[in-house]
Write a protein that holds these residues in place. Structure first.
Motif, short mmCIF file in Angstrom:
data_model
loop_
_atom_site.label_atom_id
_atom_site.label_comp_id
_atom_site.label_asym_id
_atom_site.label_seq_id
_atom_site.Cartn_x
_atom_site.Cartn_y
_atom_site.Cartn_z
N CYS A 137 0.91 -1.21 0.01
CA CYS A 137 0.09 -0.09 0.00
C CYS A 137 0.76 1.09 0.05
O CYS A 137 1.78 1.35 0.66
N GLU A 147 -6.02 -2.55 -3.84
CA GLU A 147 -6.69 -1.81 -4.99
C GLU A 147 -6.14 -0.65 -5.74
O GLU A 147 -5.13 -0.02 -5.07
N GLU A 192 -6.29 3.30 -6.60
CA GLU A 192 -6.93 4.30 -5.86
C GLU A 192 -6.51 5.57 -6.78
O GLU A 192 -5.22 5.82 -6.85
N ALA A 243 -3.41 0.81 -2.97
CA ALA A 243 -3.77 1.28 -1.69
C ALA A 243 -4.45 -0.08 -1.21
O ALA A 243 -5.28 -0.40 -2.16
N GLN A 257 -7.40 -1.91 0.98
CA GLN A 257 -8.81 -1.61 1.10
C GLN A 257 -9.02 -0.57 2.30
O GLN A 257 -10.00 0.03 2.26
N ASN A 260 -7.80 2.88 1.51
CA ASN A 260 -8.95 3.26 0.17
C ASN A 260 -10.22 3.76 0.84
O ASN A 260 -10.91 4.78 0.49
#
Length: 446
Positions: free
Chosen positions: A200, A213, A215, A234, A236, A239
């Motif tokens: 992330c 995910e 972002e 990023a 979850q 996000n």
């Protein structure tokens, strides 16, 4: 001040005149007001009209504002006779289309009349432009035709700018990298995972959330784009914590927290914001319609020339003029190297507002009608956007007012004056409204 545009008794354009001479013609009854914006007078009788001098229309098309200038090329010098800044409504057009699209998609998920999506039968012909860009082209074409009908134009000069978005993003790119681009040989998600080392970008794995995910740093709901520089990987948790906030708003919240996770997020978000490049929407909005604007202007039948933005900037900086759209328009081309701009000249500010809406009912946030269907566009001879004069004999708003009217079917009008602001619910039968100029889709100011 801008020169006053003049028409003869046969509505043929004459040389623009100074405001003092136009005032004398109006006070003596030899002329009448033909149009308020741009201010145009029409002669009632034949007068000794001055000799027609060469007048050139110069344009500086921009993504949000287009500069317009009428430059007279006299024997002594070249002088700006009339100037304006035309503000476009491309963002408003896009916002309306996005709102309509979201409402239609929401209806498809409800147990109501099904509206099937029609993606397969949509075709885009050669030279297709989105409606937000077509509105810019239409605004430029409309005002070129208006000035042609009220001014003896002999030529048109347009600044044509082509932005290289590759060089804007990375000025040092060269060779094979310029040809291949950023995502050559890889997909977007894989590229982002590789760039952020499969962790992330905000918490660097501190949240221990295994779901990663894509972002958007600047959310798409806030105008963010899908460019690579605006996207990160990023988890979850991060996000969802960020949501649809502006990155600086989220950064302010994180800096107020004392937890180790939020402090880590704040430090990494500051680094990400340092590397986020500005959007290239404006550059694309200037690049895409430049040929369409040129074709529409050449269709007017006047000699049309095209010049570079570099020459415009050189002409303006050499003469020591400040940066403004109408000043850039006056400095377009070779003739712009020596042009006189009168002191304290104020350009006309033109704001595109559209010509009404075909939407019958206003919708709430769930997509259901919240108003009744529109029945009348004109009420007692007036429609929303008309420039009027209000003679109010008594009451709260007693006096004479000038402004733009907003009509209601029941007869209560609103008028937005240029000085005092909006005056609400003025009954038309108790006041006297005089039409000065029909609504033409634009608002004007100095």
């Amino acid at each position: 001040m801008n020169r006053v545009l003049v028409l003869n008794s046969n509505k043929q354009p004459l040389m623009p005149t100074r405001p003092a001479r136009a005032r004398r013609l109006l006070s003596s009854g030899r002329a009448a007001v033909y149009r308020r914006h741009p201010f145009t007078i029409i002669l009632k009788e034949a007068l000794d009209a001055p000799k027609i001098q060469p007048i050139e229309l110069k344009l500086d098309p921009g993504s949000k504002t287009t500069g317009l200038a009428l430059v007279g090329h006299f024997e002594r010098d070249s002088e700006v006779l009339w100037a304006a800044n035309l503000s476009h409504r491309g963002q408003a057009v896009k916002a309306n289309l996005d709102s309509r699209r979201s409402l239609r998609r929401g209806r498809r998920t409800r147990k109501t009349r099904y509206r099937a999506p029609r993606f397969r039968n949509r075709t885009r012909p050669a030279g297709w432009l989105p409606p937000s860009l077509l509105s810019r082209v239409a605004n430029v074409k409309t005002w070129a035709r208006r000035l042609l009908s009220s001014t003896p134009l002999l030529s048109i000069a347009v600044e044509t700018v082509r932005f290289d978005t590759q060089l804007l993003q990375n000025p040092d790119i060269d060779g094979v990298e310029y040809q291949q681009g950023t995502l050559f040989g890889t997909e977007l998600r894989e590229y982002l995972l590789y760039r952020h080392h499969h962790t992330c970008a905000y918490c660097v794995g501190l949240s221990k959330d295994p779901i990663l995910e894509r972002e958007h740093v600047v959310p798409t709901s806030k105008g963010g784009t899908n460019r690579v520089s605006n996207q990160v990987i990023a988890c979850q948790s991060c996000n969802q914590a960020k949501g649809g906030q502006w990155p600086k708003e989220w950064l302010a919240e994180l800096q107020q927290s004392k937890s180790k996770l939020n402090q880590t997020r704040a430090r990494n978000l500051e680094k990400i914001l340092e590397g986020v490049r500005p959007t290239l929407k404006d550059a694309a909005a200037v690049n895409a319609p430049r040929y369409r604007i040129g074709d529409d202007l050449k269709a007017l039948g006047l000699p049309t020339t095209f010049w570079s933005g570099g020459q415009t900037k050189l002409n303006r900086s050499t003469q020591g003029y400040p940066k403004d759209h109408w000043i850039d328009a006056a400095c377009v081309g070779e003739s712009g190297s020596d042009v006189l701009i009168p002191e304290r000249m104020e350009p006309l500010q033109i704001l595109a507002q559209g010509r009404g809406s075909r939407q019958m009912c206003r919708m709430d946030r769930f997509g259901f009608p919240r108003t009744k269907p529109k029945r009348k566009k004109r009420v007692q001879g007036f429609q929303t956007g008309d420039l009027v004069r209000l003679d109010q004999p008594s009451g709260k708003y007693a006096g004479i007012h000038f402004g733009v009217v907003a009509v209601r079917e029941r007869g209560d009008f609103d008028i937005k004056t240029f000085i005092q602001g909006r005056k609400q619910k003025i009954t038309a039968r108790c006041a006297r409204f005089t039409l000065l100029q029909r609504s033409d889709g634009y608002a004007y100011a100095y």
